[in-house]
Design an enzyme around this catalytic site. Structure first.
Site, mmCIF file in Angstrom:
data_model
loop_
_atom_site.group_PDB
_atom_site.id
_atom_site.type_symbol
_atom_site.label_atom_id
_atom_site.label_comp_id
_atom_site.label_asym_id
_atom_site.label_seq_id
_atom_site.Cartn_x
_atom_site.Cartn_y
_atom_site.Cartn_z
ATOM 1 N N SER A 106 0.794 -1.229 0.000
ATOM 2 C CA SER A 106 0.000 0.000 0.000
ATOM 3 C C SER A 106 0.827 1.280 0.000
ATOM 4 O O SER A 106 0.250 2.381 -0.027
ATOM 5 C CB SER A 106 -0.951 0.005 1.202
ATOM 6 O OG SER A 106 -2.005 -0.911 0.990
ATOM 7 N N LYS A 109 -0.115 3.746 -2.594
ATOM 8 C CA LYS A 109 -1.164 4.745 -2.471
ATOM 9 C C LYS A 109 -0.616 6.166 -2.342
ATOM 10 O O LYS A 109 -1.359 7.134 -2.545
ATOM 11 C CB LYS A 109 -2.075 4.386 -1.301
ATOM 12 C CG LYS A 109 -2.878 3.099 -1.572
ATOM 13 C CD LYS A 109 -3.653 2.631 -0.364
ATOM 14 C CE LYS A 109 -4.472 1.383 -0.735
ATOM 15 N NZ LYS A 109 -4.245 0.256 0.138
ATOM 16 N N SER A 163 -5.876 3.154 4.511
ATOM 17 C CA SER A 163 -5.361 2.290 3.439
ATOM 18 C C SER A 163 -6.472 1.525 2.723
ATOM 19 O O SER A 163 -6.314 0.348 2.371
ATOM 20 C CB SER A 163 -4.316 1.305 3.988
ATOM 21 O OG SER A 163 -3.453 0.873 2.970
#
Length: 328
Positions: A106, A109, A163
């Protein structure tokens, strides 16, 4: 390792094996044969008015790391890649395997947020498609349903604080038209900021072939993302509550907490170091990952990153040890 040389250089694209000695960071030299796949990030291909392609350092005030930078009192054997950078001094304090291509989970992101704000508007309203239904086991979601509507700002909070993978899909389709279209924008942006050893195929970092970054590229991406005030604000928030609309126009309230254990108060930074915020990431392929913005007692900023720790305790222990190398 501190960048002090502001000279740009060029290499003829027609001479594939041309070697050139480059001084881009202090007195360190780099021997580079022209190749778009050169393993050291930060060189981009630019076309001049004379139609001669050149390779040039993307920024004179960022270091190019050509090898490990170690400290005798720091053991990073339990992580695949790690680095600590001083933003005020343009100095690489520590580096381990910073050009190894690894799954970012993640941490992806961060790039998603950067691209979303570059190509989208914070106030634009996004509408969720059926693709927000994430089926991968263990994937973090906040329960966004098809037809739900929220602003890009709301979605970015869910993306970076909690997340949320469903928020990532909503953002990508809303800004880029599709996952594929948005991924193209991510890769375009990576090249523009010099993160030339990364490749993105989705906006969330769930396991996929040919989706990878390096620790150095994550530093470049995070550093670029921090130019946006909204990203700075969001990554420092321990929690967030908002109200958005379902497909029938009804209000839906949601509250989320950060995945960052420093902001949760479960983990403590070294004395005189303040963790401002950052991004976590975890998948089976990527292990446990973390990128952090912190400041010392004088307010000087640092970026630290760890990729592929075996478990969460190792991740935070080694990140704390890494931050301990900041000398106030």
């Amino acid at each position: 390792m501190r960048c002090i040389n502001n000279r740009f250089f060029s290499l003829s694209i027609s001479t594939v094996l041309l070697g050139s000695i480059l001084t881009g960071c202090g007195s360190t030299s780099y021997e580079m044969a022209y190749s778009p796949d050169y393993p050291v990030s930060s060189y981009r291909i630019a076309v001049s008015e004379e139609a001669v392609d050149t390779a040039a350092p993307f920024a004179a005030d960022l270091c190019v790391v050509d090898g490990d930078v170690v400290a005798d009192d720091l053991d990073l054997s339990r992580v695949s890649s790690a680095a600590l950078f001083s933003l005020s001094a343009n100095e690489t304090i520590l580096a381990k395997n910073v050009y190894e291509k690894l799954a970012p989970a993640s941490l992806t992101k961060i790039m998603t947020a950067l691209v979303a704000l570059k190509y989208g508007s914070p106030d634009e309203v996004l509408t969720a498609s059926a693709n927000v239904k994430i089926t991968e086991s263990g994937a973090q979601t906040v329960g966004i349903k098809e037809g739900d509507q929220m602003t890009l700002t709301q979605a970015l909070h869910l993306l970076l604080i909690n997340s949320a993978n469903d928020a990532a899909v909503m953002i990508a389709e809303g800004v880029g038209g599709s996952i594929e279209g948005f991924s193209e924008l991510m890769n375009q942006e990576a090249k523009e900021i010099g993160a030339t050893n990364s490749n993105f195929v989705n906006p969330h970092g769930l396991t996929a072939d040919n989706h990878y970054v390096t620790a150095y590229d994550m530093y470049l991406i995070f550093n670029a993302a921090l130019e946006y005030d909204l990203i700075n604000e969001i990554i420092s928030m321990p929690s967030y509550t908002t109200v958005y609309k379902d497909k029938n126009g009804n209000d839906k309230e949601i509250s989320v907490n950060t995945t960052n254990l420093y902001l949760q108060g479960e983990k403590n930074a070294p004395d005189a170091i303040t963790v401002i915020g950052g991004k976590t990431g975890t998948t089976n392929a990527a292990g446990h990952c973390l990128i952090i913005l912190s400041r010392d007692s004088a307010g000087k900023p640092y970026i630290s990153v760890i990729l592929r720790a075996d478990d969460k305790d190792i991740l935070y222990q080694d990140m704390t040890d890494l931050l301990s190398e900041i000398k106030n």
